[in-house]
Scaffold this motif. Sequence first.
Motif, PDB file in Angstrom:
ATOM      1  N   ALA A   1      32.307  43.690  33.821  1.00 18.99           N
ATOM      2  CA  ALA A   1      32.647  45.101  33.944  1.00 18.99           C
ATOM      3  C   ALA A   1      31.383  45.948  33.885  1.00 18.99           C
ATOM      4  O   ALA A   1      30.384  45.556  33.291  1.00 18.99           O
ATOM      5  N   ASN A   2      31.450  47.120  34.487  1.00 16.54           N
ATOM      6  CA  ASN A   2      30.322  48.048  34.492  1.00 16.54           C
ATOM      7  C   ASN A   2      30.709  49.277  33.680  1.00 16.54           C
ATOM      8  O   ASN A   2      31.645  49.987  34.023  1.00 16.54           O
ATOM      9  N   TYR A   3      29.976  49.510  32.592  1.00 18.90           N
ATOM     10  CA  TYR A   3      30.203  50.678  31.752  1.00 18.90           C
ATOM     11  C   TYR A   3      29.082  51.694  31.891  1.00 18.90           C
ATOM     12  O   TYR A   3      28.968  52.605  31.097  1.00 18.90           O
ATOM     13  N   GLY A   4      28.212  51.538  32.859  1.00 20.76           N
ATOM     14  CA  GLY A   4      27.134  52.495  33.062  1.00 20.76           C
ATOM     15  C   GLY A   4      25.855  52.079  32.366  1.00 20.76           C
ATOM     16  O   GLY A   4      25.757  51.038  31.721  1.00 20.76           O
TER      17      GLY A   4
ATOM     18  N   LEU B   1      37.863  38.779  38.638  1.00 15.57           N
ATOM     19  CA  LEU B   1      37.875  37.325  38.625  1.00 15.57           C
ATOM     20  C   LEU B   1      37.576  36.820  40.032  1.00 15.57           C
ATOM     21  O   LEU B   1      38.199  37.261  40.996  1.00 15.57           O
ATOM     22  N   ASN B   2      36.616  35.921  40.156  1.00 18.45           N
ATOM     23  CA  ASN B   2      36.319  35.322  41.455  1.00 18.45           C
ATOM     24  C   ASN B   2      37.433  34.351  41.821  1.00 18.45           C
ATOM     25  O   ASN B   2      37.933  33.613  40.971  1.00 18.45           O
ATOM     26  N   ALA B   3      37.804  34.356  43.072  1.00 15.54           N
ATOM     27  CA  ALA B   3      38.955  33.576  43.537  1.00 15.54           C
ATOM     28  C   ALA B   3      38.764  32.080  43.317  1.00 15.54           C
ATOM     29  O   ALA B   3      37.687  31.531  43.526  1.00 15.54           O
ATOM     30  N   VAL B   4      39.847  31.457  42.872  1.00 14.09           N
ATOM     31  CA  VAL B   4      39.897  30.008  42.714  1.00 14.09           C
ATOM     32  C   VAL B   4      41.134  29.541  43.477  1.00 14.09           C
ATOM     33  O   VAL B   4      42.225  30.086  43.302  1.00 14.09           O
ATOM     34  N   SER B   5      40.957  28.547  44.300  1.00 18.05           N
ATOM     35  CA  SER B   5      42.069  28.029  45.099  1.00 18.05           C
ATOM     36  C   SER B   5      43.070  27.308  44.197  1.00 18.05           C
ATOM     37  O   SER B   5      42.668  26.502  43.351  1.00 18.05           O
TER      38      SER B   5
END
Length: 77
Positions: A66-69, A39-43
């Motif tokens: 996500a990276n599953y290849g 998750l990208n940060a949110v203030s």
Amino acid sequence: MITKNIMKSIGVFCAICGMVACADDTTEPVLQLRQAATLNAVSPADITITKDNSTAQFPEITWEKANYGNGAADQQQ
């Protein structure tokens, strides 16, 4: 006599079809998670709703998928 043979043949055929139809045929995909979604940060100040900012646009919440290849299908909309 012929009728008995036909009935036996039909019975054997039905029994074989029943056994084949009941066989477990499960295929489950196996994916290896290489990198979890983040998750990208949110203030917290950006998402706190007050009387002053109640009509303002809510900040966009984004994440890195996500990276599953290479074997996993990547569907984009």
